[in-house]
Design a protein around this motif. Structure first.
Motif, PDB file in Angstrom:
ATOM      1  N   ASN A 168       0.866  -1.107  -0.198  1.00 50.29           N
ATOM      2  CA  ASN A 168      -0.003  -0.174   0.240  1.00 50.29           C
ATOM      3  C   ASN A 168       0.944   1.354   0.068  1.00 50.29           C
ATOM      4  OD1 ASN A 168      -1.966  -1.834   2.262  1.00 50.29           O
ATOM      5  ND2 ASN A 168      -2.213  -1.859   0.149  1.00 50.29           N
ATOM      6  N   PHE A 169       1.853   1.330   0.946  1.00 50.09           N
ATOM      7  CA  PHE A 169       2.831   2.556   1.112  1.00 50.09           C
ATOM      8  C   PHE A 169       3.692   2.508  -0.265  1.00 50.09           C
ATOM      9  CE2 PHE A 169       2.821   2.623   5.916  1.00 50.09           C
ATOM     10  CZ  PHE A 169       1.462   2.889   5.825  1.00 50.09           C
ATOM     11  N   THR A 170       4.208   1.651  -0.844  1.00 51.51           N
ATOM     12  CA  THR A 170       4.905   1.364  -1.941  1.00 51.51           C
ATOM     13  C   THR A 170       3.994   1.946  -3.329  1.00 51.51           C
ATOM     14  OG1 THR A 170       6.291  -0.442  -1.415  1.00 51.51           O
ATOM     15  CG2 THR A 170       6.153   0.239  -3.269  1.00 51.51           C
ATOM     16  N   ASN A 171       2.762   1.553  -3.235  1.00 48.63           N
ATOM     17  CA  ASN A 171       1.907   2.041  -4.238  1.00 48.63           C
ATOM     18  C   ASN A 171       1.615   3.564  -4.313  1.00 48.63           C
ATOM     19  OD1 ASN A 171       0.120   1.114  -6.912  1.00 48.63           O
ATOM     20  ND2 ASN A 171      -1.196   2.298  -5.574  1.00 48.63           N
ATOM     21  N   GLN A 172       1.684   4.006  -2.980  1.00 52.76           N
ATOM     22  CA  GLN A 172       1.436   5.438  -2.945  1.00 52.76           C
ATOM     23  C   GLN A 172       2.543   6.163  -3.428  1.00 52.76           C
ATOM     24  OE1 GLN A 172      -0.965   7.582  -2.550  1.00 52.76           O
ATOM     25  NE2 GLN A 172       0.047   9.439  -1.865  1.00 52.76           N
ATOM     26  N   LEU A 173       3.784   5.819  -3.130  1.00 53.51           N
ATOM     27  CA  LEU A 173       4.947   6.255  -3.760  1.00 53.51           C
ATOM     28  C   LEU A 173       4.980   6.207  -5.368  1.00 53.51           C
ATOM     29  CD1 LEU A 173       7.674   4.891  -1.305  1.00 53.51           C
ATOM     30  CD2 LEU A 173       6.662   7.129  -1.325  1.00 53.51           C
ATOM     31  N   TYR A 174       4.486   5.115  -5.756  1.00 52.48           N
ATOM     32  CA  TYR A 174       4.440   5.108  -7.428  1.00 52.48           C
ATOM     33  C   TYR A 174       3.357   6.381  -7.822  1.00 52.48           C
ATOM     34  CZ  TYR A 174       5.614   0.109  -7.160  1.00 52.48           C
ATOM     35  OH  TYR A 174       6.518  -0.989  -7.007  1.00 52.48           O
ATOM     36  N   ARG A 175       2.157   6.392  -6.973  1.00 48.26           N
ATOM     37  CA  ARG A 175       1.372   7.576  -7.225  1.00 48.26           C
ATOM     38  C   ARG A 175       2.127   8.945  -7.377  1.00 48.26           C
ATOM     39  NH1 ARG A 175      -1.530  10.343 -10.534  1.00 48.26           N
ATOM     40  NH2 ARG A 175      -2.767  11.893  -9.286  1.00 48.26           N
ATOM     41  N   ILE A 176       2.811   9.208  -6.295  1.00 47.65           N
ATOM     42  CA  ILE A 176       3.887  10.346  -6.277  1.00 47.65           C
ATOM     43  C   ILE A 176       4.770  10.579  -7.461  1.00 47.65           C
ATOM     44  CG2 ILE A 176       5.567  11.630  -4.647  1.00 47.65           C
ATOM     45  CD1 ILE A 176       4.093  10.364  -2.414  1.00 47.65           C
ATOM     46  N   GLY A 177       5.160   9.460  -7.710  1.00 48.39           N
ATOM     47  CA  GLY A 177       6.114   9.363  -8.837  1.00 48.39           C
ATOM     48  C   GLY A 177       5.458   9.884 -10.013  1.00 48.39           C
ATOM     49  N   HIS A 178       4.383   9.127 -10.017  1.00 52.33           N
ATOM     50  CA  HIS A 178       3.396   9.692 -11.262  1.00 52.33           C
ATOM     51  C   HIS A 178       3.183  11.118 -11.432  1.00 52.33           C
ATOM     52  CE1 HIS A 178      -0.292   9.202 -13.883  1.00 52.33           C
ATOM     53  NE2 HIS A 178       0.449   8.266 -14.574  1.00 52.33           N
ATOM     54  N   GLU A 179       2.714  11.515 -10.290  1.00 50.54           N
ATOM     55  CA  GLU A 179       2.472  13.080 -10.257  1.00 50.54           C
ATOM     56  C   GLU A 179       3.624  13.777 -10.424  1.00 50.54           C
ATOM     57  OE1 GLU A 179       1.014  13.739  -6.363  1.00 50.54           O
ATOM     58  OE2 GLU A 179      -0.706  12.864  -6.511  1.00 50.54           O
ATOM     59  N   ILE A 180       4.821  13.572 -10.156  1.00 48.52           N
ATOM     60  CA  ILE A 180       5.867  14.563 -10.472  1.00 48.52           C
ATOM     61  C   ILE A 180       6.192  14.312 -11.770  1.00 48.52           C
ATOM     62  CG2 ILE A 180       8.583  14.304 -10.101  1.00 48.52           C
ATOM     63  CD1 ILE A 180       8.022  13.367  -7.396  1.00 48.52           C
ATOM     64  N   THR A 181       6.155  13.034 -12.666  1.00 47.86           N
ATOM     65  CA  THR A 181       6.633  12.988 -13.686  1.00 47.86           C
ATOM     66  C   THR A 181       5.509  13.690 -14.788  1.00 47.86           C
ATOM     67  OG1 THR A 181       5.534  10.871 -13.968  1.00 47.86           O
ATOM     68  CG2 THR A 181       7.812  10.888 -13.886  1.00 47.86           C
ATOM     69  N   GLU A 182       4.096  13.519 -14.450  1.00 56.08           N
ATOM     70  CA  GLU A 182       3.170  14.427 -15.009  1.00 56.08           C
ATOM     71  C   GLU A 182       3.328  15.748 -15.065  1.00 56.08           C
ATOM     72  OE1 GLU A 182      -0.761  12.761 -13.852  1.00 56.08           O
ATOM     73  OE2 GLU A 182      -1.012  11.655 -15.565  1.00 56.08           O
ATOM     74  N   SER A 183       3.785  16.527 -13.831  1.00 56.74           N
ATOM     75  CA  SER A 183       3.828  17.779 -13.776  1.00 56.74           C
ATOM     76  C   SER A 183       4.899  18.380 -14.525  1.00 56.74           C
ATOM     77  CB  SER A 183       4.004  17.971 -12.198  1.00 56.74           C
ATOM     78  OG  SER A 183       5.236  17.686 -11.959  1.00 56.74           O
ATOM     79  N   GLN A 184       5.741  17.513 -15.011  1.00 56.44           N
ATOM     80  CA  GLN A 184       7.021  18.137 -15.915  1.00 56.44           C
ATOM     81  C   GLN A 184       7.064  17.583 -17.204  1.00 56.44           C
ATOM     82  OE1 GLN A 184       8.805  20.392 -14.677  1.00 56.44           O
ATOM     83  NE2 GLN A 184       7.798  20.458 -12.556  1.00 56.44           N
ATOM     84  N   GLY A 185       5.959  16.810 -17.548  1.00 52.25           N
ATOM     85  CA  GLY A 185       5.852  16.341 -18.962  1.00 52.25           C
ATOM     86  C   GLY A 185       6.705  15.156 -19.293  1.00 52.25           C
TER      87      GLY A 185
END
Length: 255
Positions: A168-185
């Protein structure tokens, strides 16, 4: 042939039904849920009901419901001296009403609604109060092709706690990584081979030995750059917390 009645209609119940339905020596006699709407798509495969008083006879009654609902539902069952088990990782076996023969059939895996699951990759943690009931849960797991392990409630609780960290926590880190990459294209998909390799690595070596990265190396300049690049204070807090944890584990000085 092991006869089963399922109670509940969440992700675990749905995956268990499909696995039981396709197993040669398991029969799903009935499926209960308080809302028949959630079971309507299965009505041509199994008898469904929303009335506990209409439950039929079976070898095992499996409560695949939320943790908070287990104790109350087990009390409501109009059964006595029947074998009733739950599928929770954190609920004690003694939380089931004592009028039943009690046990736990805990599939240690993550279940999502629209993904298929091979139960050969789902360890089943089994617990029973009466030793004589163990064989029927063992038979159920073996018919699914699942590896099985006899555990007590405390061991299961610890496994579930650890599972929250690694899943669960690891998946949340995936989500944060997804947010970071999306925000910078940038493309999150480019990280997927790294995600797979990280998971693959701990199959052969310990997580301690597998650790890499700037926190372990104590690369202060890189860590500072990363923190300055994070626009979200929430993400900065998580980065700092995990960096500190890695440094403490590997004997590095804290920032």
């Amino acid at each position: 042939m092991v006869s089963v009645i399922l109670l509940g209609a969440g992700n675990v119940a749905s995956h268990l039904f499909e696995a039981f339905y396709n197993a040669e020596n398991i029969s799903v006699t009935q499926w209960y849920n308080r809302s028949l709407k959630k079971l309507s798509s299965y009505k041509n495969k199994v008898e469904i009901t929303d009335d506990l008083n209409n439950l039929k006879a079976a070898n095992i009654y499996i409560l695949a419901v939320s943790d908070d609902a287990i104790a109350e539902l087990s009390k409501q069952l109009p059964l006595k001296d029947q074998f009733v088990v739950h599928t929770s990782g954190s609920v004690n076996v003694y939380d089931l009403d004592k009028k039943h023969k009690r046990g736990v059939f805990y599939p240690l895996q993550t279940f999502s609604k629209d993904t298929s699951m091979d139960f050969a990759n789902v360890p089943i943690c089994i617990e029973t109060i009466n030793k004589s009931d163990y064989h029927i849960l063992k038979e159920l797991a073996l018919n699914l092709g699942s590896p099985l392990k006899k555990v007590n409630s405390e061991q299961r609780r610890v496994l579930h706690l650890a599972a929250v960290f690694v899943n669960n926590f690891t998946n949340q880190l995936y989500r944060i990584g997804h947010e970071i990459t999306e925000s910078q294209g940038a493309e999150f998909d480019l990280l997927k081979p790294l995600i797979l390799e990280t998971a693959k690595k701990v199959q052969d070596i310990s997580p301690y030995m597998a650790q890499t990265g700037p926190a372990k190396r104590n690369d202060k300049k890189t860590i500072k750059k990363h923190l300055n690049s994070l626009e979200s204070l929430h993400h900065q807090d998580i980065y700092n917390l995990l960096t500190s944890s890695i440094q403490q584990t590997h004997g590095r000085k804290k920032l």
